[in-house]
Design a protein around this motif. Structure first.
Motif, mmCIF file in Angstrom:
data_model
loop_
_atom_site.group_PDB
_atom_site.id
_atom_site.type_symbol
_atom_site.label_atom_id
_atom_site.label_comp_id
_atom_site.label_asym_id
_atom_site.label_seq_id
_atom_site.Cartn_x
_atom_site.Cartn_y
_atom_site.Cartn_z
ATOM 1 N N SER A 164 46.552 26.438 -54.699
ATOM 2 C CA SER A 164 46.350 25.054 -55.133
ATOM 3 C C SER A 164 47.642 24.254 -55.052
ATOM 4 O O SER A 164 47.654 23.067 -55.391
ATOM 5 C CB SER A 164 45.822 25.029 -56.575
ATOM 6 O OG SER A 164 46.759 25.664 -57.458
ATOM 7 N N ALA A 221 49.515 23.771 -52.211
ATOM 8 C CA ALA A 221 49.848 23.619 -50.794
ATOM 9 C C ALA A 221 50.826 22.467 -50.565
ATOM 10 O O ALA A 221 51.755 22.579 -49.761
ATOM 11 C CB ALA A 221 48.575 23.407 -49.976
ATOM 12 N N GLN A 222 50.635 21.368 -51.287
ATOM 13 C CA GLN A 222 51.502 20.218 -51.074
ATOM 14 C C GLN A 222 52.923 20.487 -51.551
ATOM 15 O O GLN A 222 53.895 20.119 -50.885
ATOM 16 C CB GLN A 222 50.944 18.995 -51.799
ATOM 17 C CG GLN A 222 51.623 17.688 -51.378
ATOM 18 C CD GLN A 222 51.492 17.435 -49.885
ATOM 19 O OE1 GLN A 222 50.383 17.385 -49.357
ATOM 20 N NE2 GLN A 222 52.624 17.290 -49.200
ATOM 21 N N GLY A 257 44.489 24.514 -45.639
ATOM 22 C CA GLY A 257 45.132 23.633 -46.605
ATOM 23 C C GLY A 257 46.633 23.578 -46.429
ATOM 24 O O GLY A 257 47.239 22.499 -46.438
ATOM 25 N N SER A 258 47.250 24.720 -46.251
ATOM 26 C CA SER A 258 48.707 24.773 -46.084
ATOM 27 C C SER A 258 49.133 24.083 -44.796
ATOM 28 O O SER A 258 50.128 23.337 -44.771
ATOM 29 C CB SER A 258 49.183 26.228 -46.078
ATOM 30 O OG SER A 258 48.940 26.843 -47.322
#
Length: 422
Positions: free
Chosen positions: A56, A58-59, A98-99
């Motif tokens: 969760s 990733a950002q 996501g990454s």
């Protein structure tokens, strides 16, 4: 990335993927590798631990990666290679979607848009920019094509070999290989450990200690005898001496002693000075005499500033020029330290492993540094310096000297960031 890389043409995907293991020194597993670019020229290489598939954060992960790689002011783009935990077999189910998306956004915002990217599974690899089954059939090309590529062949021809994982390479490097010598070292240390631990920071004692390190460094690759080895190991028990030794290896012994004195770290000598047996009768040899550079305020100020900067991997400015570690000295010190580590399996191995990790940290090789710090704490749990630096690695902090082209280690040209575990 050495000069040899500039002369090797990297064109196909398998060529670039073959280039990566030679840069980081091993085949990355469960990793994301980012390579900066300046036009078509490859720049710094950075390796990060692969985040969980369902991460969760990733950002945050992507922001750390982009901030570190963008410290290279000449980079204007990047390449990404994701070394996954499995093959990507379902076009609709990309394990690290996501990454990868977060990385594309973060690098674009940092002015380093992703130019190309690949996913490398356990058996197959494929481009992340091409999902056309007619062009790039699933699950991709066999990983054997990477090992058979022109670039891999050229690197091997030039003497570059891909080793085992950093942990395995380090374990082999620091393993005790001569039990008889290790026994002699342990015995020689019986009369050294207590006085050096208790009174090591005495001004006369630390000068002799630094002289012993300087003597051993100047004679390398001639290995120290058991008495000198025991002395060098025992000297690191005092944290002030350890820090001064670090600065001495990275600058000069005189500069380190001046800095330690100027910072008020030295004490009066409470006992007689201890020296290794058979070392010129226990006296310093002429090339190894260590003394204060100057008692002037200017000399103290400069040495104190360097002392603090070097320890935390920062960069100092002197007359408009950058001041960082002396890599010629540290490149000689590193095998000496590895030899010392291989001479004991007792608690005195821990400070040496910490020093080896510190060197890797200053090089920007986070994965190697982290393994040294963890092994260090196996010999002395919660060893403070190793624990602190390992925590910095965990949040993606890289030594400033590794990110500045003027002070970075150039064992491989432009490898100013290396591999960072995050």
């Amino acid at each position: 990335m050495g000069n040899q890389v500039d002369k090797i043409r990297v064109s196909a995907g398998e060529d670039l993927l073959a280039f990566i293991p030679h840069m980081v020194g091993y085949w990355p597993k469960h990793s994301i590798v980012c390579i900066g670019m300046s036009g078509k020229r490859l720049r710094a290489t950075m390796r990060l631990d692969l985040p969980p598939d369902d991460s969760s954060d990733a950002q945050q992960f992507a922001d750390i990666a982009a901030s570190q790689l963008s410290s290279d002011s000449e980079a204007d783009g990047c390449l990404i290679a994701i070394f996954g935990r499995e093959d990507w077999v379902d076009p609709a189910d990309f394990p690290q979607a996501g990454s990868y998306l977060a990385l594309r956004v973060a690098f674009a915002e940092a002015g380093m848009p992703v130019q190309d990217a690949w996913y490398v599974g356990t058996e197959h690899w494929r481009s992340l920019e091409c999902t056309d089954a007619a062009c790039c059939p699933w699950p991709g090309k066999d990983n054997v094509s990477i090992k058979e590529s022109f670039v891999n062949t050229e690197f091997i021809y030039r003497g570059s070999m891909v080793g085992e994982s950093p942990k395995e390479q380090i374990r082999e490097l620091i393993a005790v290989k001569d039990e008889a010598f290790a026994t002699s070292v342990a015995a020689a240390g019986n009369d050294l450990r207590e006085p050096l631990a208790d009174s090591g920071r005495g001004s006369a004692q630390i000068a002799v200690t630094l002289g012993a390190w300087e003597y051993s460094l100047s004679r390398w690759p001639k290995t120290p005898d058991a008495s000198m080895t025991a002395f060098l190991l025992a000297s690191l028990a005092d944290t002030t001496v350890r820090d001064t030794v670090i600065v001495a290896l990275a600058t000069t012994a005189n500069h380190a002693l001046t800095g330690a004195s100027g910072m008020g770290l030295l004490e009066g000598d409470m006992t007689s000075v201890v020296a290794p047996r058979n070392w010129h009768g226990g006296n310093q040899s002429a090339p190894s005499i260590v003394e204060i550079e100057s008692y002037s305020d200017t000399a103290y100020l400069l040495a104190c500033r360097d002392f603090g900067n070097i320890l935390v991997g920062e960069v100092g400015d002197h007359d408009g020029g950058a001041r960082g570690p002396n890599w010629d000295r540290l490149d000689r010190a590193e095998p000496l330290l590895a030899f010392l580590a291989s001479a004991t399996n007792a608690a005195d191995k821990a400070p040496v492993l910490c020093l080896l990790g510190w060197i890797q940290w200053c090089k920007g090789r986070g994965t190697w540094a982290g393994n040294y710090f963890q092994l260090c704490q196996g010999f002395q749990p919660r060893y403070r310096l190793a624990s602190m630096l390992d925590q910095l690695l965990a949040v993606g902090y890289i030594a400033a000297c590794a990110k500045d082209q003027r002070t970075a280690w150039h064992g491989r040209k432009d490898e100013s960031i290396g591999d960072q575990a995050a």
